[in-house]
Each structure stands twice: as structure tokens, then as C-alpha cells.
Design an enzyme around this catalytic site. Structure first.
Site, mmCIF file in Angstrom:
data_model
loop_
_atom_site.group_PDB
_atom_site.id
_atom_site.type_symbol
_atom_site.label_atom_id
_atom_site.label_comp_id
_atom_site.label_asym_id
_atom_site.label_seq_id
_atom_site.Cartn_x
_atom_site.Cartn_y
_atom_site.Cartn_z
ATOM 1 N N LYS A 65 -12.270 -15.373 -37.115
ATOM 2 C CA LYS A 65 -12.089 -14.479 -35.971
ATOM 3 C C LYS A 65 -10.605 -14.188 -35.736
ATOM 4 O O LYS A 65 -9.734 -14.861 -36.296
ATOM 5 C CB LYS A 65 -12.719 -15.128 -34.736
ATOM 6 C CG LYS A 65 -14.229 -15.338 -34.871
ATOM 7 C CD LYS A 65 -14.791 -15.958 -33.602
ATOM 8 C CE LYS A 65 -16.292 -16.164 -33.711
ATOM 9 N NZ LYS A 65 -16.869 -16.685 -32.444
ATOM 10 N N TYR A 93 -23.345 -8.537 -32.669
ATOM 11 C CA TYR A 93 -23.617 -9.405 -31.516
ATOM 12 C C TYR A 93 -24.719 -8.850 -30.609
ATOM 13 O O TYR A 93 -24.757 -9.184 -29.422
ATOM 14 C CB TYR A 93 -22.334 -9.617 -30.715
ATOM 15 C CG TYR A 93 -21.389 -10.645 -31.342
ATOM 16 C CD1 TYR A 93 -21.807 -11.949 -31.611
ATOM 17 C CD2 TYR A 93 -20.076 -10.310 -31.647
ATOM 18 C CE1 TYR A 93 -20.952 -12.891 -32.170
ATOM 19 C CE2 TYR A 93 -19.204 -11.254 -32.207
ATOM 20 C CZ TYR A 93 -19.647 -12.538 -32.463
ATOM 21 O OH TYR A 93 -18.799 -13.469 -33.006
ATOM 22 N N ASN A 99 -13.181 -19.471 -30.880
ATOM 23 C CA ASN A 99 -13.532 -20.681 -31.649
ATOM 24 C C ASN A 99 -13.417 -20.503 -33.160
ATOM 25 O O ASN A 99 -14.169 -21.089 -33.923
ATOM 26 C CB ASN A 99 -14.920 -21.172 -31.225
ATOM 27 C CG ASN A 99 -15.984 -20.103 -31.410
ATOM 28 O OD1 ASN A 99 -15.726 -19.079 -32.039
ATOM 29 N ND2 ASN A 99 -17.177 -20.347 -30.881
#
Ligand code: DAT
Ligand code: MG
Length: 151
Positions: free
Chosen positions: A19, A59, A126
Site C-alpha cells: 500500500k 474494496y 497496514n
């Protein structure tokens, strides 16, 4: 090993993302190193800044949740590395390497536990994404590598 117990039908592919937080912090190599050290292979690799349309597809299951818009803002805010990894049970295996979603709770030894932390934002940053099932993996690989260049 007899034919019936031979583990020949469980080669999987999983979609992994480093990410924007991981990319920005220079952790792409460390994530790929851990994947290779585990024994999985890298079948495809791309660096890109994803647009919201791609992220909304990726998502879709989270649409309407409180962290959804912050998640799309975060994920569209920088470059990511998208990878397809390959190996027997690599979907489950990479999720174990990644650790728990909440980087504070993620165990030391995992990517999120070793390299991630809470930054007090509306969405948890994360470091990595990994597909959570064979169905998700197939869907997500088509979103990130749509041109069929993957053999
Ligand atoms: P995972 O990435 O472990 O599969 P997920 O699919 O439930 O977790 O959520 C997608 C991402 O959204 C996750 O990596 C971090 C963020 N997120 C999930 N739940 C959250 C929450 N309750 N608060 C803030 N961010 C969250
Ligand atoms: Mg998920």
C-alpha cells in the site's frame, strides 16, 4: 505419497498490494523479500497510482463502512506495488505473513506487526493487502492485471 493424498491441486495465486504507506516508507523490497523467503514466487509485478474507480471495485465489500472513504483516499494517495504471488496455499499463507488487520494487534514476526503501527487516522494504514479467498483472488487479479498478460 499415494495419488489421493498428493498435494497437486492446491497451487494458488493471490493478489498482494504494498500500500502507499509501505511504498512511501521504502518497504516494497522488504515485503517482496518475505514473500520470496517463504518460498512463494512472484508471477506479476506492477507499480502504479490506483484511481478511485479501480479501488472502488477492489474494496466493493466495504462500501458504506465508516472507513471506506478514508480507505479510498489513502489508497489513491500514492504509488502502490501490485503483485501476483503463486504457490500451494499462498492465499492463507500470505495472510499469515501479513498478520492481523489492526497493526497494533498484529503479532511481531508478521509484516504488519513488525513494520506497521497506528497513526491515529480514520483508516488503518497496514502496509499490505492480501486476497482472503480463491474467489477474491481471481476477482482482484482481474482488477489489477486486466490485460491478460499474466500467464
Ligand atoms: P484486511 O486488509 O486485513 O483484509 P479488511 O478487508 O477488513 O482487512 O479491511 C480493508 C482495509 O481497511 C484494512 O486493511 C484496513 C482498513 N480497515 C479495516 N477495518 C478497519 C477499521 N475498523 N477501522 C479502520 N480501518 C479499517
Ligand atoms: Mg480484506
Amino acid at each position: 505419497m499415494s495419488e489421493s493424498t498428493a498435494n497437486t491441486s492446491s497451487v494458488e495465486r493471490s493478489l498482494v498490494l504494498v500500500k502507499p504507506d509501505g511504498f512511501r516508507r521504502g518497504l516494497t523490497g522488504e515485503v517482496l523479500r518475505r514473500i520470496e523467503a517463504k518460498g512463494y514466487t512472484i508471477a506479476a509485478l506492477a507499480v502504479l497510482t490506483p484511481d478511485r474507480e479501480r479501488l472502488a471495485k477492489h474494496y466493493a465489500e466495504h462500501e458504506g463502512k465508516p472507513f471506506y472513504e478514508p480507505l479510498l483516499d489513502f489508497m489513491s494517495g500514492g504509488r502502490v506495488t501490485a503483485a501476483v504471488i503463486e504457490g500451494e496455499r499462498c492465499i492463507e499463507g500470505f495472510r499469515a505473513l501479513a498478520g492481523a488487520t489492526d497493526p497494533t494487534a498484529a503479532l511481531p514476526g508478521t509484516i504488519r506487526g513488525d513494520l506497521g503501527r497506528d497513526w491515529g487516522e480514520k483508516v488503518q494504514q497496514n502496509i499490505v493487502h492480501g486476497s482472503d479467498s480463491p474467489e477474491s483472488a481471481a476477482r482482484e487479479i482481474a482488477i489489477w492485471f486486466p490485460d491478460g498478460a499474466l500467464n
